[in-house]
Write an enzyme that holds these catalytic residues in place. Sequence first.
Site, PDB file in Angstrom:
ATOM      1  N   GLY A 183      12.763  -1.443 -14.923  1.00  0.00           N
ATOM      2  CA  GLY A 183      12.335  -2.803 -15.221  1.00  0.00           C
ATOM      3  C   GLY A 183      12.280  -3.056 -16.716  1.00  0.00           C
ATOM      4  N   GLY A 248      18.255   1.999  -9.406  1.00  0.00           N
ATOM      5  CA  GLY A 248      19.238   2.711  -8.608  1.00  0.00           C
ATOM      6  C   GLY A 248      20.521   2.932  -9.384  1.00  0.00           C
ATOM      7  N   GLY A 272      11.815   5.260 -17.172  1.00  0.00           N
ATOM      8  CA  GLY A 272      10.596   5.934 -16.749  1.00  0.00           C
ATOM      9  C   GLY A 272      10.862   7.241 -16.024  1.00  0.00           C
ATOM     10  N   GLY A 274      11.659   8.006 -12.860  1.00  0.00           N
ATOM     11  CA  GLY A 274      12.870   8.063 -12.040  1.00  0.00           C
ATOM     12  C   GLY A 274      14.131   8.119 -12.876  1.00  0.00           C
ATOM     13  CB  THR A 275      15.147   6.205 -15.889  1.00  0.00           C
ATOM     14  OG1 THR A 275      15.039   4.937 -15.229  1.00  0.00           O
ATOM     15  CG2 THR A 275      16.329   6.182 -16.838  1.00  0.00           C
ATOM     16  CG  ASP A 303       2.788   1.058 -14.985  1.00  0.00           C
ATOM     17  OD1 ASP A 303       2.666  -0.117 -15.392  1.00  0.00           O
ATOM     18  OD2 ASP A 303       3.196   1.344 -13.848  1.00  0.00           O
ATOM     19  CD  GLU A 402       2.156  -2.925 -10.308  1.00  0.00           C
ATOM     20  OE1 GLU A 402       2.842  -3.497  -9.439  1.00  0.00           O
ATOM     21  OE2 GLU A 402       2.606  -2.578 -11.413  1.00  0.00           O
ATOM     22  CE1 TYR A 454       8.959  -9.102 -12.342  1.00  0.00           C
ATOM     23  CE2 TYR A 454       7.303 -10.351 -11.134  1.00  0.00           C
ATOM     24  CZ  TYR A 454       8.257  -9.352 -11.175  1.00  0.00           C
ATOM     25  OH  TYR A 454       8.497  -8.595 -10.068  1.00  0.00           O
ATOM     26  NE  ARG A 457       8.770  -6.837 -15.434  1.00  0.00           N
ATOM     27  CZ  ARG A 457       9.701  -6.232 -14.686  1.00  0.00           C
ATOM     28  NH1 ARG A 457       9.454  -5.049 -14.197  1.00  0.00           N
ATOM     29  NH2 ARG A 457      10.846  -6.805 -14.455  1.00  0.00           N
TER      30      ARG A 457
END
Length: 531
Positions: A183, A248, A272, A274-275, A303, A402, A454, A457
């Site tokens: 993101g 993805g 982050g 996952g990346t 985060d 969240e 948003y 971000r």
Amino acid sequence: MGTLSHAAIAPRLAALHHHRASHGLSHPSSPSLRLPTSNGVAKKSSVVFAQSKSHNQHIDFSDPDWKSKFQRDFERRFNIPHITDVFPDAVPIPSTFCLRMRTPVIEDFAGGYPSDEEWHGYINNNDRVLLKTIYYSSPTSAGAECIDPNCTWVEQWVHRAGPREKIYFKPEEVKAAIVTCGGLCPGLNDVIRQIVITLEIYGVKKIVGIPYGYRGFSDKELAEMPLSRKVVQNVHLSGGSLLGVSRGGPSVSEMVDSLEERGINMLFVLGGNGTHAGADAIHTECRKRRLRVAVVGVPKTIDNDILLMDKTFGFDTAVEEAQRAISSAYIEAHSAYHGVGIVKLMGRSSGFIAMHASLSSGQIDICLIPEVPFQMHGPHGILHHLKYLIQTKGSAVVCVAEGAGQNLLQKTNATDASGNVVFGDIGVHIQQETKKYFKEAGVPVDVKYIDPTYMIRACRANASDGILCAVLGQNAVHGAFAGYSGITVGTCNTHYVYLPIPEVISHPRLIDPNSRMWHRCLTSTGQPDFV
């Protein structure tokens, strides 16, 4: 076509968890490393990180050699991958990075590689940074991080980041690529800009951006973007990402195929957990194929949930921008008769933004984070305390991360493109439950709900994050030219360091409910335990 989130990332994260559980290891921490002594001879120093009780039960503290065993394990885990691991005959050359030499570097380096032996701006490979500076005398101390019941002090050292005097890539042979995944986050353009500028100072002429995350490696309709100082000069003045982002992507094999086809031998990955798992998979695949490619990560998570690091870029901006939403909620609640303002902020697994925003604003009555369970109803519930606040103050403001209170919501079992579980909206839930509770109690209440996710971000980085992004981008390039790969760059103890990617991605960094910072937040809000 396999996706990174399922075909590559999830198995790697699962394997890391299994490895540590089977060996009784702590969660990612720092290593035992070889440190220089006064006479220049390297010596060993052990490095440990706090262990959870589940890990401690695998450790035999009665073994007189348990420390040395940890030292060997830490040294192995935090041994930063280097190009000479695969190419032992690789010959280093004098660095082309020297701030005393400001004349343009000619393309063919006909006069040899410029170097100024008198410039003392290089980092020695044996330089280390102390990861932890507090000696906890007791495991009952607030925020104590101990590896044994006696809280034995063991030094924790990690590699210092910065330019090296010798480099392992000739600038004229480098084709560098930058990719931004996941993101949006304030500061992405700042990092891109500094990577490009630093590469050009080294003498690199071929720099490209991979559009829209890892997807850009496989989508034939997405052409790589040529980058130069002229292109990125003012990009940091805007939020978002010059290159675009997505979640993805293709399989690791396809991405490495693309690297080979494009002739890319330096890859800078901004993202982050996952990346970074994807970056580590690319690094591993390049090694298997014996490709001379440096893969360097720059941790991007608003985060602030990356292990071992002081903070990640975008976090300071997020906390600052969150003040606007909190201030609006406070004004709405304070101006209304029996007003309640609810603000939902980012934080899937970690509540750092909510905690810091609550503490800095001074306007929050209740702060809710994923790490601390709570209940809505009952004598110790949130609603009961809201009623008390309405009766005593006339208004109340709630800040919720969240990922907090997901056990109170119906699970969807849906996942996004990165494999993350799609959360229910805890902010809306609290809003609805608050209205329902006060209606049944016969008490009029005016509830306002704000979700600025948003808006935050997409912001441009503030001054603090701008500095952090600049130094992270520069050090990423220094690490690649030094021959390191499979690493990420961050701050530990206010100093910049290189860390092996697997050590920072095994799980998110969480707030310790017994930490001093959480205690400070509770002191500010005055909230009770909601259990």
